[in-house]
Design an enzyme around this catalytic site. Structure first.
Site, PDB file in Angstrom:
ATOM      1  N   GLU A  70       0.806  -1.223   0.000  1.00  0.00           N
ATOM      2  CA  GLU A  70       0.000   0.000   0.000  1.00  0.00           C
ATOM      3  C   GLU A  70       0.837   1.270   0.000  1.00  0.00           C
ATOM      4  OE1 GLU A  70      -0.915  -2.795   1.424  1.00  0.00           O
ATOM      5  OE2 GLU A  70      -2.875  -3.105   0.523  1.00  0.00           O
TER       6      GLU A  70
ATOM      7  N   HIS B  62     -11.953  -5.535   8.555  1.00  0.00           N
ATOM      8  CA  HIS B  62     -12.358  -5.274   7.166  1.00  0.00           C
ATOM      9  C   HIS B  62     -13.686  -4.541   7.053  1.00  0.00           C
ATOM     10  CE1 HIS B  62      -9.064  -7.816   6.109  1.00  0.00           C
ATOM     11  NE2 HIS B  62      -9.438  -7.995   4.860  1.00  0.00           N
TER      12      HIS B  62
HETATM   13  C1  LIG Z   1      -2.703  -5.012   3.624  1.00  0.00           C
HETATM   14  C2  LIG Z   1      -3.683  -5.750   2.781  1.00  0.00           C
HETATM   15  N1  LIG Z   1      -3.776  -5.455   1.459  1.00  0.00           N
HETATM   16  C3  LIG Z   1      -4.642  -6.120   0.660  1.00  0.00           C
HETATM   17  C4  LIG Z   1      -5.468  -7.093   1.172  1.00  0.00           C
HETATM   18  C5  LIG Z   1      -6.468  -7.843   0.267  1.00  0.00           C
HETATM   19  N2  LIG Z   1      -5.989  -9.220   0.044  1.00  0.00           N
HETATM   20  C6  LIG Z   1      -6.396 -10.234   0.819  1.00  0.00           C
HETATM   21  S1  LIG Z   1      -5.637 -11.668   0.404  1.00  0.00           S
HETATM   22  C7  LIG Z   1      -4.743 -10.949  -0.824  1.00  0.00           C
HETATM   23  C8  LIG Z   1      -3.805 -11.772  -1.645  1.00  0.00           C
HETATM   24  C9  LIG Z   1      -2.767 -12.462  -0.788  1.00  0.00           C
HETATM   25  O1  LIG Z   1      -2.080 -13.421  -1.560  1.00  0.00           O
HETATM   26  P1  LIG Z   1      -1.011 -14.357  -0.881  1.00  0.00           P
HETATM   27  O2  LIG Z   1      -0.223 -13.586   0.138  1.00  0.00           O
HETATM   28  O3  LIG Z   1      -0.225 -15.016  -1.958  1.00  0.00           O
HETATM   29  O4  LIG Z   1      -1.842 -15.421  -0.041  1.00  0.00           O
HETATM   30  P2  LIG Z   1      -2.840 -16.541  -0.623  1.00  0.00           P
HETATM   31  O5  LIG Z   1      -4.206 -15.926  -0.617  1.00  0.00           O
HETATM   32  O6  LIG Z   1      -2.362 -16.884  -2.006  1.00  0.00           O
HETATM   33  O7  LIG Z   1      -2.739 -17.690   0.322  1.00  0.00           O
HETATM   34  C10 LIG Z   1      -5.052  -9.588  -0.917  1.00  0.00           C
HETATM   35  C11 LIG Z   1      -4.473  -8.659  -1.899  1.00  0.00           C
HETATM   36  C12 LIG Z   1      -5.371  -7.353   2.567  1.00  0.00           C
HETATM   37  N3  LIG Z   1      -6.173  -8.255   3.157  1.00  0.00           N
HETATM   38  N4  LIG Z   1      -4.473  -6.679   3.318  1.00  0.00           N
END
Ligand SMILES: Cc1ncc(C[n+]2csc(CCOP(=O)(O)OP(=O)(O)O)c2C)c(N)n1
Ligand SMILES: Cc1ncc(C[n+]2csc(CCOP(=O)(O)OP(=O)(O)O)c2C)c(N)n1
Ligand SMILES: [Mg+2]
Ligand SMILES: [Mg+2]
Lengths: 362, 325, 362, 325
Positions: free
Chosen positions: B60, B128
């Site tokens: 961010e 959230h």
């Molecule tokens: C600080 C923050 N930014 C964005 C999000 C929205 N978000 C939730 S999960 C995600 C993707 C995460 O991917 P990864 O770390 O690879 O974990 P996976 O879901 O693949 O297990 C995003 C962008 C969030 N929850 N927190």
């Protein structure tokens, strides 16, 4: 000052770091064909380097004076001891190249060509200051020179500099961005996010760490897990390079390589200049964390201005007259600058509500 | 004029401005390959390419900070922060940088950028489901927009993108599907300030913005059935704040209810109420009644969550209270 | 789903990664003296592994059903396809060891021994849920088992896990912390700040990255500059290791090494388990970014449950009866769990104001 | 009882609690070798050692986040964020984590920690002169303390450290040198809530906290010379908020001025004023007058800076205004 802590390690600067060697050679390697013409060029270029470093030194000394006289307020971070980095770096750039740095920004402002009078006026809070008296010591800038200024939130300017680099690539220009920070700034999250994005998008930016062995008063090995900061580049698949930041020729050589790479589309680099500040972190610093001897040891052996001048004497490029003449000129320039700052007017109250927005209403 | 959703209105604004100006680009998490977490930028990657629709890493501070830097050097970025809950991770870049650079450097630097982000809730849990518009609107140097209708969403976003200052554009996840009449004029621009009377009424003034403005209209319709005519004021933007329509209305109705979706204490309702008191003190027949979210971290269980966010019933109760009925 | 993007790379999981080899060997290397006693132990241990993986799979399938029936709300992130990681990791720990993970937390809750009924009840928002219905799918926790829960701010739990590790060292205990995250989470600032501090203070923590090739819908090579995530450890002078996350024995071997190192005061590690999710990022995911074939390819060749079972059949450890019996038991357990969730009461309104503070006034 | 400075009072509280409880440790930037940026922890490294006085990297999220984690697992960390301007870098850890964990996990997790940070100004420029107490105090799950006197600084910090919840302890850089009587009793504890009457008066009520409370006392003394008796209420803590003394006072004086050092719009003064109106509406002879910092990024030049922050003159003018003199 307190007893020397077992954690300080001035050896890192008193003994030139490895990388610096080849740097030096290349330095000499500059000499080429037509010896006399080259000699004249050499002299001119090196005198200018000398002039800039000495100008920074003298302006800083004057600044410290004004601060103790209460004419400058807030936080004041002097650049004394680190002059070779700013001057060396800027000498490798074209005027269109961009520079973004942290609050220890006086050296870069001068190297980028800002008028010492306007710099001092800014610190005096005068309307004739480079930032109209609104920014002060930590926020000198001259956007017309693509000097985007000094920033006081540690690491806060890294994403900004990265974005400037992104805009350069977006517009297909061949300018590069130099983003300067201290060793302590490499531990903050914005360092990680910025270097990842710069490498991911192969942006024309050089992250230059001025490793002066302290994050404020916290010694290097107490604030970062990898004290060879240039190696942090590995976490981003980015080239890293470490060199002697007290030797301006070494700085030039190493920065030049990274600048060329960035300009030719080769992407970002992380450079680490080993340097040392001869003054406290800020004027308020009691320096409990190091001894006078620590400082004296480095100052006596590794003063960047002395190193540069001595080499030019040895090479027969400088004469005592040359350096004498320059320091006389600088003395006058600094007096004039201080006078300008003294005599300049403070901002009018109207300035208070100017520039909050570009468009008051839209 | 066409009837489209809030989501489509936003997409139209972005698409039109990107076609109009090469300097406009989008950067955010999952706005490209994924199609946008709320599908606003669906299809944009194919239409504009990866140069102008950048799928950013989860960073961010990096997203907002690089957008600020690009704006400083002449581009017009639209940075998307998936939700306002993550926007607080970029608060340093927004508050200590975007909001200050123009002033701090004596006017040398401009930051023409937009940060699009989203408030909302729906069993998303404590981290959230928050609303932080009061924090952004507290900061001089920022402009803060909270559109309630598809028309405002389009017209204000276009103005924000064409503007020269940093704008925090706060959408609402529960409004994306709401439809409304929206001009398809490519130069349909709406000012980034100025409150509006959404419904006229003589008995009580309801002051609000974003999704709560839509809810207030529904409540007003129900109140009308019992003979209470509520005037509904949509603030539309929280910085700069235009209190005039609300004050004029209160001078007419002598009764005010402020309803917001954020927490009550030190929330947006405090400033709106305080200014009504300050500017219409002698016209108020009763204290302003504030309706806001209950002061708890948002619980996941729907039976509890539904007690937290203001609903029509609570608003109607508040109107009865202020009218002493 | 959309046409396969040139950016996806399922090969990373379909073809086992280098590191996995030696892992496998060691896996076999486990066999030792007294063959029959060993065989019994082997069977017991491997059937338990099988049971846990299958239980996760079935609970997740039931969860998906309940979500489509509207009985579970909010965001729901399934663990299907990644079972070998959670089960392999937890099998290397002692009960006192600590586990902190992200919102994709069902697998860890089950592996850590939470009751499936209480897990489903949590997702149903019932007062009998592991977190009393206050957290939901993304916030399962059972602190009595040192399972500190799932966290939904990407990267937000890294500093927390690092702090738990710091408290362990501070108190001179020999427990370790496992901090699980996704590949996309390695780009955020908190990753950098946490790993630096963990390495600087030599904390007993293992950062385990479940690299499932996507950050939500953004392919690995579009979101991070160094796609060999384990190599990011180099930026912190920390050991890194990458391995096949679809083979539970490989997971066990590699995690065991890091856990031993941490327990013996050897400090933190960064591990990267190559895995793949067979479902969308969340139930709301239209999966435009990959094709059905991408998913089918992996599922057919690299299903972690199948890989484990097949190896045990081949080694003569499992019989068809064994696995049949277990899946029958699990079927009953899941039905019971769903019933428990269905029949449990919702929280009373009083729960709304409970637990905001430990001390309402002080 | 001894006369000591606000700085010494804080140092005493930290030292006493660290001696009392092994589980208490300090972590922050330059609190050890440097001696503390405001010298509060000077000498602590020698006295308690590097295990309990941790010189952290510049990593606000890491400092607060690790402290939260350590608190979750049974320690009582006191994290120091050099100034509140940098605290917003750790806002996610404070707001999305410290404030929510106890609730979000159904009471399973406790976060007994203190975040010490500092507001203030003095030609430090736009990014180093801000006040964000209204943001922290907006968040359920946090306790927010803003001591004005050495006694409160010591007594409230000790209670915060012994408490079981996350406390945001906001000091003021311009108060460190101020002296006051402080009990040296090792168990001198003061509640983390409860406003106090610092000065009694019958004509007007001045509601404030932190440094502005000291300024209000000086202004009140001057007002007394012109025959105006001002009652000064020090809020002391902003969450939980104790309005009772202010309300009682207003019921007596019928006039109120709220003065705070943060920006006016959506600042602390909005909530304080709104609650006075709500709870003493019929007792107010005039609208509450709010005095706050001018809504500009803080300029460096002292001639401009001194116009931004409220001073005695502005407060006295406000009192005249509310009394219509
Ligand atoms: C600080 C923050 N930014 C964005 C999000 C929205 N978000 C939730 S999960 C995600 C993707 C995460 O991917 P990864 O770390 O690879 O974990 P996976 O879901 O693949 O297990 C995003 C962008 C969030 N929850 N927190
Ligand atoms: C985010 C943030 N945290 C803390 C500070 C306070 N601070 C200012 S400078 C400094 C030390 C920086 O050291 P380094 O990066 O090595 O730069 P140097 O001063 O040595 O040039 C600190 C902690 C700040 N300005 N911003
Ligand atoms: Mg340094
Ligand atoms: Mg992933």
């Amino acid at each position: 000052m307190a007893a020397k802590t077992d954690t300080t390690d001035v050896a890192a600067v008193t003994t030139k770091v490895e990388a610096s060697q080849n740097g030096k050679e290349n330095g000499h390697g500059l000499v080429s064909e037509n010896a006399t013409r080259q000699h004249a060029l050499d002299k001119e270029r090196n005198l200018e380097i000398y002039r800039q470093m000495l100008l920074i030194r003298r302006v800083e000394e004057r600044t410290a004076e004004a601060y103790t006289q209460g004419k400058i307020g807030g936080f004041l971070h002097l650049y004394i001891g680190q002059e070779a980095v700013a001057v060396g770096v800027v000498s490798t750039l074209i005027p269109e190249d961009h520079l973004v740095t942290h609050y220890r920004d006086h050296g870069y402002a001068i190297a980028k060509g800002c008028d010492p009078g306007a710099i001092l006026a800014e610190m005096y809070g005068k309307s004739t200051g480079v930032s109209g008296g609104m920014g002060g010591s930590m926020h000198l800038a001259d956007v017309s020179r693509h000097f985007w200024g000094g920033y006081a939130i540690v690491g806060g300017h890294l994403p900004l500099a990265t974005g400037i680099a992104q805009s350069i690539k977006y517009q297909g220009k061949n300018e590069v961005v130099i983003c300067v920070m201290g060793d302590g700034s490499t531990n903050i999250g914005m360092f990680h996010e910025s270097l990842n994005m710069a490498s991911l998008y192969q942006l024309p930016i050089i992250y230059l760490v001025e490793n002066n062995l302290y994050s404020m008063g916290t010694p290097l090995k107490l604030h970062t897990s990898l004290t060879e900061i240039h190696q942090k580049a590995r976490g981003y698949g980015m080239p890293g390079d470490r060199f002697d930041g007290m030797d301006v020729e070494v700085v030039q050589e190493h920065v030049k390589t990274a600048v060329q790479r960035a300009r030719n589309g080769g992407g970002p680099s992380l450079l680490e200049a080993m340097t040392y500040r001869f003054r406290g972190h800020s004027m308020a610093d009691p320096q409990f964390y190091r001894t006078r001897n620590d400082v004296e040891e480095v100052r006596s052996q590794r003063d960047p201005i002395h190193i540069h001048a001595q080499r030019q004497y040895d090479r027969g490029i400088f004469t005592e007259e040359d350096t004498k003449r320059i320091s006389d000129e600088i003395e006058k320039e600094v007096i004039r600058a201080a006078q300008f700052a003294e005599e300049s007017p403070f901002p009018e109250p109207e300035a208070l509500y100017a520039n909050i927005y570009v468009e008051e209403r839209n | 004029m066409a009837e489209i959703t809030y989501r489509e209105a936003l997409a139209q604004a972005l698409r039109e401005e990107m076609h109009r100006d090469e300097k406009v680009y989008l950067i955010g998490e999952d706005i490209g390959h994924y199609g946008g977490s709320y599908a606003v930028t669906k299809g944009f990657l194919d239409e504009f390419g990866a140069k102008r629709v950048i799928d950013a890493p989860i960073a961010e501070m990096g997203i907002v900070g690089t957008a600020i830097g690009a704006a400083m050097n002449g581009l017009h970025p639209v940075a998307e922060l998936m939700t306002v809950n993550f926007a607080i991770l970029a608060l340093d870049q927004i508050v200590n940088h975007a909001a200050k650079l123009h002033y701090m450097f004596g006017g040398q630097i401009k930051v023409p950028m937009v940060v699009r982000t989203v408030s909302g809730w729906g069993q998303l849990g404590a981290t959230h489901s928050q609303s932080f518009e009061s924090w952004f609107a507290h900061v001089p140097g920022l402009k803060v927009v909270t559109p309630a209708t598809p028309a405002d969403a389009k017209g204000m976003l276009k103005t924000a993108i064409r503007g020269q200052d940093p704008v925090i554009f706060i959408e609402h996840s529960l409004l994306y599907g709401v439809k409304g009449e929206v001009p398809d004029d490519e130069d349909f621009l709406l000012p980034l300030s100025g409150a509006q009377v959404l419904r006229e009424g003589s008995d009580v003034t309801i002051v609000t913005y974003s999704r709560m403005a839509i809810l207030a209209l529904r409540a007003a319709a129900r109140l009308a059935q019992e003979g209470i005519e509520a005037e509904v004021i949509d603030m539309r933007a929280l910085r700069p704040l235009d209190m005039e329509p609300a004050i004029e209305s209160v001078m007419k109705t002598n009764h005010a209810v402020v309803i917001t979706e954020d927490w009550r204490t030190l929330g947006t309702s405090a400033e709106l109420a305080a200014q009504i008191y300050e500017q219409a003190f002698d016209y108020l027949d009763a204290p302003v009644v504030r309706v806001a979210s209950l002061e708890v971290p948002m619980p996941y269980s729907k039976v509890l969550e539904r007690l937290v966010v203001p609903d029509e019933e609570r608003l109607i109760k508040a109107v009865h209270e202020v009218l002493n009925r």
